[in-house]
Design an enzyme around this catalytic site. Structure first.
Site, PDB file in Angstrom:
ATOM      1  N   HIS A  65      -4.126  14.293  -1.101  1.00  0.00           N
ATOM      2  CA  HIS A  65      -2.667  14.232  -1.258  1.00  0.00           C
ATOM      3  C   HIS A  65      -2.233  14.678  -2.654  1.00  0.00           C
ATOM      4  O   HIS A  65      -2.916  14.446  -3.649  1.00  0.00           O
ATOM      5  CB  HIS A  65      -2.120  12.846  -0.897  1.00  0.00           C
ATOM      6  CG  HIS A  65      -2.376  11.747  -1.874  1.00  0.00           C
ATOM      7  ND1 HIS A  65      -1.556  11.503  -2.953  1.00  0.00           N
ATOM      8  CD2 HIS A  65      -3.328  10.776  -1.900  1.00  0.00           C
ATOM      9  CE1 HIS A  65      -1.988  10.438  -3.606  1.00  0.00           C
ATOM     10  NE2 HIS A  65      -3.069   9.985  -2.992  1.00  0.00           N
ATOM     11  N   ASP A 176      -4.830   9.910  -9.554  1.00  0.00           N
ATOM     12  CA  ASP A 176      -4.540   9.587  -8.155  1.00  0.00           C
ATOM     13  C   ASP A 176      -3.316  10.417  -7.743  1.00  0.00           C
ATOM     14  O   ASP A 176      -2.188  10.032  -8.022  1.00  0.00           O
ATOM     15  CB  ASP A 176      -4.266   8.083  -8.037  1.00  0.00           C
ATOM     16  CG  ASP A 176      -3.896   7.639  -6.637  1.00  0.00           C
ATOM     17  OD1 ASP A 176      -4.066   8.430  -5.695  1.00  0.00           O
ATOM     18  OD2 ASP A 176      -3.427   6.492  -6.489  1.00  0.00           O
ATOM     19  N   GLU A 209       1.747  10.630   0.590  1.00  0.00           N
ATOM     20  CA  GLU A 209       0.722   9.630   0.880  1.00  0.00           C
ATOM     21  C   GLU A 209       1.081   8.287   0.262  1.00  0.00           C
ATOM     22  O   GLU A 209       0.838   7.228   0.868  1.00  0.00           O
ATOM     23  CB  GLU A 209      -0.637  10.102   0.353  1.00  0.00           C
ATOM     24  CG  GLU A 209      -1.823   9.229   0.764  1.00  0.00           C
ATOM     25  CD  GLU A 209      -2.152   8.106  -0.209  1.00  0.00           C
ATOM     26  OE1 GLU A 209      -3.043   7.304   0.098  1.00  0.00           O
ATOM     27  OE2 GLU A 209      -1.511   8.023  -1.298  1.00  0.00           O
ATOM     28  N   GLU A 210       1.653   8.314  -0.939  1.00  0.00           N
ATOM     29  CA  GLU A 210       1.922   7.071  -1.666  1.00  0.00           C
ATOM     30  C   GLU A 210       3.016   6.227  -1.010  1.00  0.00           C
ATOM     31  O   GLU A 210       3.225   5.081  -1.401  1.00  0.00           O
ATOM     32  CB  GLU A 210       2.301   7.380  -3.120  1.00  0.00           C
ATOM     33  CG  GLU A 210       1.195   8.027  -3.945  1.00  0.00           C
ATOM     34  CD  GLU A 210       0.059   7.080  -4.280  1.00  0.00           C
ATOM     35  OE1 GLU A 210       0.118   5.901  -3.856  1.00  0.00           O
ATOM     36  OE2 GLU A 210      -0.894   7.502  -4.947  1.00  0.00           O
ATOM     37  N   ASP A 232      -9.940  10.960  -2.030  1.00  0.00           N
ATOM     38  CA  ASP A 232      -8.986  10.142  -2.786  1.00  0.00           C
ATOM     39  C   ASP A 232      -9.750   9.362  -3.848  1.00  0.00           C
ATOM     40  O   ASP A 232     -10.985   9.272  -3.800  1.00  0.00           O
ATOM     41  CB  ASP A 232      -8.253   9.178  -1.848  1.00  0.00           C
ATOM     42  CG  ASP A 232      -6.836   8.849  -2.313  1.00  0.00           C
ATOM     43  OD1 ASP A 232      -6.611   8.784  -3.538  1.00  0.00           O
ATOM     44  OD2 ASP A 232      -5.960   8.645  -1.455  1.00  0.00           O
ATOM     45  N   HIS A 320      -3.047   3.526 -10.734  1.00  0.00           N
ATOM     46  CA  HIS A 320      -1.598   3.370 -10.775  1.00  0.00           C
ATOM     47  C   HIS A 320      -1.112   2.955 -12.159  1.00  0.00           C
ATOM     48  O   HIS A 320      -0.196   2.143 -12.302  1.00  0.00           O
ATOM     49  CB  HIS A 320      -1.104   2.409  -9.692  1.00  0.00           C
ATOM     50  CG  HIS A 320      -1.073   3.030  -8.322  1.00  0.00           C
ATOM     51  ND1 HIS A 320      -0.330   2.507  -7.277  1.00  0.00           N
ATOM     52  CD2 HIS A 320      -1.675   4.137  -7.825  1.00  0.00           C
ATOM     53  CE1 HIS A 320      -0.492   3.266  -6.204  1.00  0.00           C
ATOM     54  NE2 HIS A 320      -1.315   4.263  -6.523  1.00  0.00           N
TER      55      HIS A 320
END
Length: 353
Positions: A65, A176, A209-210, A232, A320
């Protein structure tokens, strides 16, 4: 340890692209994949779908992603301060005193801070208070009238951070999941001369995706793959303060082969083949069970009549946050394992017996 094509990884990570606004990242991935495939297109949701044809009708979907967590502007307050709506999972403790990029009518530098008193003015009760998401604002250092001209409601905002090499690792915002886009591109590049036959390989750079693996669902519905591999990051909580049983993975121990997370349970046959290829080719790997969170595999798995899936994960500390960190050796192992499956994964049937 050196990592090939570090300039591409830097470009991918430093580029901005919140869910639904991945166009800048998509342009980079298109540029890199186009010479490596037979066909390339963008679907209605914004997924980039690149096809390298094989000699059979069996289809492999590889998903990475493009989007990163971020914000959308909801309001310009008196004084020109921006209020925000989050996109993806944010921990307010990671948001204090950050630089951001605001994608207005032109890119603007801003400062992200919670609406709290400065330390010098706080009483003991203030000092114990933990900032909450709705308290945060962006300061552009501009007058209110100018901000309203430059920043419409709905403008994307992302944390700003430059990629840094830290020992044997690399650190940046948006590792990410730009690191997985990098792994997918490099695996496709590595196999362009050696792959002869087998799967029709679909390298898919997915969107949103998130916020619920949305791009994985729509792209997989169109491809209808026979097997799917998501790429990922995963949690590497191998840090002080975390019990060993809660670490999930560790930096420097190789690519992680996911058994399950809260979005999907990997196909045992695909997991076994990934382990077998890693051992045959002497690729370092570790096994992963993630208690919370998921990947595009959960979207691929559910489309049409279903699809056997697994995830190759790149261990990542500080997920994150603006300091996400991955080990160069784990990145290389992930590229090697994905390339191995492209080359040799077609010789088995992954459907349950």
């Amino acid at each position: 340890m050196e990592l090939g094509n570090l300039a591409l990884l830097r470009e991918l990570c430093e580029t901005v692209g919140v869910p639904g606004r991945e166009e800048r990242v998509r342009a980079i991935v298109r540029r890199e994949l186009e010479p490596l495939v037979d066909e390339i297109r963008v679907d209605a949701l914004g997924n980039l779908i690149a096809l390298r044809k094989g000699s059979s009708d069996r289809r492999l979907a590889i998903n990475a992603h493009m989007d990163e967590i971020g914000f959308l502007v909801t309001h310009v307050e008196e004084g020109g301060f921006l209020r925000l709506n989050p996109l993806g999972g944010h921990d307010p403790r990671n948001m204090v005193a950050q630089r951001v990029i605001v994608q207005g009518t032109r890119d603007l530098a801003g400062l992200l801070y919670p609406g709290q008193k400065p330390p010098h003015l706080q009483n003991p009760e203030d000092r114990d208070k933990i900032a909450k998401l709705p308290e945060f604002y962006v300061d552009l250092g501009l007058p209110e009238a100018e901000v309203k001209e430059l920043v419409p409601v709905g403008t994307p905002v992302v944390i700003h951070r430059e990629l840094a090499e830290v020992g044997n690792a690399v650190s940046c915002k948006a590792m990410d999941n730009r690191i997985a886009c990098f792994v997918m591109i490099e695996a496709m590049r590595r196999t362009q001369r050696t792959h002869s036959g087998g799967f029709d390989v679909y390298a898919v750079a997915t969107v949103q995706e998130e916020v619920g693996v949305r791009g994985a669902i729509t792209s997989s519905y169109g491809i209808e793959p026979h097997v799917g591999i998501a790429l990922d990051v995963t949690i590497a909580a191998d840090i002080p303060g975390v019990p060993r049983q809660d670490r999930t993975t560790a930096l420097g121990e190789g690519a992680a082969i996911k058994i399950m997370d809260s979005y999907s349970i990997s196909s045992p046959k695909v997991v076994d083949r990934l382990k077998e290829l890693a051992e045959i080719r002497e690729i370092p790997y570790q096994m992963e069970i993630l208690r919370a969170g998921g990947t595009d595999a959960g979207g691929i798995q559910r489309v049409r009549s279903g699809c056997p899936v697994a995830t190759i994960s790149i261990p990542c500390r500080y997920v994150h946050s603006s300091l996400e960190m991955c080990h160069k050796g784990d990145i290389e192992a992930s590229i090697a394992l994905m390339a191995a499956f492209i080359e040799a994964g077609h010789d088995q049937d992954y459907w349950p017996e």
